[in-house]
Design a protein around this motif. Structure first.
Motif, mmCIF file in Angstrom:
data_model
loop_
_atom_site.group_PDB
_atom_site.id
_atom_site.type_symbol
_atom_site.label_atom_id
_atom_site.label_comp_id
_atom_site.label_asym_id
_atom_site.label_seq_id
_atom_site.Cartn_x
_atom_site.Cartn_y
_atom_site.Cartn_z
ATOM 1 N N GLY A 1 0.832 -1.199 0.000
ATOM 2 C CA GLY A 1 0.000 0.000 0.000
ATOM 3 C C GLY A 1 0.865 1.246 0.000
ATOM 4 O O GLY A 1 1.575 1.517 0.970
ATOM 5 N N GLY B 1 -0.111 4.484 -0.267
ATOM 6 C CA GLY B 1 -0.784 5.742 0.059
ATOM 7 C C GLY B 1 -0.102 6.425 1.230
ATOM 8 O O GLY B 1 1.056 6.147 1.554
ATOM 9 N N GLU C 1 -1.822 9.711 -4.905
ATOM 10 C CA GLU C 1 -3.014 9.819 -4.066
ATOM 11 C C GLU C 1 -4.162 10.326 -4.913
ATOM 12 O O GLU C 1 -4.029 11.301 -5.651
ATOM 13 C CB GLU C 1 -2.776 10.760 -2.887
ATOM 14 N N ASP D 1 -2.918 -1.162 2.974
ATOM 15 C CA ASP D 1 -3.561 -1.190 1.667
ATOM 16 C C ASP D 1 -5.041 -0.823 1.709
ATOM 17 O O ASP D 1 -5.835 -1.304 0.902
ATOM 18 C CB ASP D 1 -3.359 -2.552 0.985
ATOM 19 N N GLY D 2 -5.416 0.044 2.638
ATOM 20 C CA GLY D 2 -6.708 0.701 2.564
ATOM 21 C C GLY D 2 -7.892 -0.106 3.043
ATOM 22 O O GLY D 2 -7.777 -1.189 3.611
ATOM 23 N N SER E 1 -8.507 -3.879 2.090
ATOM 24 C CA SER E 1 -7.200 -4.472 2.331
ATOM 25 C C SER E 1 -7.127 -5.958 1.987
ATOM 26 O O SER E 1 -7.904 -6.773 2.491
ATOM 27 C CB SER E 1 -6.820 -4.275 3.802
#
Length: 287
Positions: free
Chosen positions: A12, A14, A43, A167-168, A171
């Motif tokens: 991830g 970000g 982003e 990873d958000g 995920s």
């Protein structure tokens, strides 16, 4: 005897992953790599508020992390004001979190700019784009368990001692760790939706007014109505204003629906009873 470095893999790319790799690279006993599923580290969102706890966390990472925030054009809010937008007392302040006690409240920064600064000094050989995690396998080395081989969808692999999922909300690491049957592995849409836009400072100030948009007295405003919400704050060294409109649609509560189309008529109906200066700003968002 020289021990081998601890191998850390971050999935991830970000802000969470970038913050972590920025912090860990300062420690020579760690061999840190970051993997991003997209073709580039970027982003997609607009701005975020880095509040007190997050600011303290950046301080713990070292001065370079806080410097990244400033170099990205972050604007420190002197306060966060919660305002009533409808009904009796419309236009009045409900409450305020402010910096009068000497504590920082929140810094507003553009996501892309902050990400760029956090990754600026990461060696290129530690950054890996187009690497979507597929699964991992636990392995052993010299009779010692606990090592990992992570497999990517392009057929490549990477060996590590520690795998960190940054990873958000969707995920892959969470799903692999908790299992396909765990309800905690898959997020659910609550029905809340938001529209985010950016306006040049002068345009936003013309719509909302100098009493609420002020570089010299930068504050975040959260306007609360009947099932509606409107927030605005200043960023990019005072050159831009972020505006967020939000509401809730109970019919959209679903595990699968993650996007919603909001028409101009929808916004007009939701915000029609709001104060004129705010309704004007809403009109500009929907136009």
């Amino acid at each position: 005897m020289t021990s081998s470095p601890i191998r850390v893999a971050i999935t991830g790319g970000g802000l969470a992953g970038a913050s972590l790799v920025h912090a860990l690279l300062a420690h020579s006993h760690l061999d840190v790599h970051i993997f991003e599923s997209s073709p580039a580290f970027k982003e997609a969102g607009m701005a975020i508020g880095v509040a007190r706890n997050a600011l303290d966390a950046l301080d713990l990472m070292g001065p370079s992390a806080s410097q990244c925030l400033q170099q990205a054009g972050a604007v420190s809010m002197r306060g966060v004001r919660f305002m009533l937008a409808q009904g009796e007392g419309a236009g009045s302040m409900i409450d305020e979190a402010h910096d009068n006690d000497g504590q920082r409240v929140v810094h507003i920064v553009h996501r892309a700019a902050f990400l760029r600064e956090l990754l600026a000094n990461v060696p290129p050989e530690r950054m890996h784009a187009s690497k979507r995690l597929d699964h991992y396998v636990e392995t052993s080395h010299n009779g010692v368990d606990g090592f990992l081989t992570i497999h990517f969808t392009d057929g490549t692999t990477h060996e590590c001692d520690i795998l960190i999922g940054a990873d958000g909300i969707h995920s892959t690491v969470r799903r692999l760790l908790l299992g396909e049957d765990s309800p905690s592995a898959f997020p659910r849409n609550t029905g809340a939706w938001g529209i985010i836009t950016m306006r040049p400072f002068a345009e936003a100030q013309s719509s909302i007014g100098k009493d609420y948009i002020n570089k010299e007295d930068a504050r975040e405003y959260s306007w609360v109505g009947n099932g509606t919400y409107f927030m605005h704050n200043v960023l990019s060294e005072g050159e831009m204003v972020q505006m967020i409109l939000a509401s809730h649609d109970k019919n959209a509560e679903s595990p699968d629906d993650w996007q919603r189309t909001v028409s101009a008529d929808d916004l007009k109906k939701l915000y029609q009873d709001w104060p004129p200066h705010l309704y004007k700003a809403v009109n500009e968002v929907r136009n």
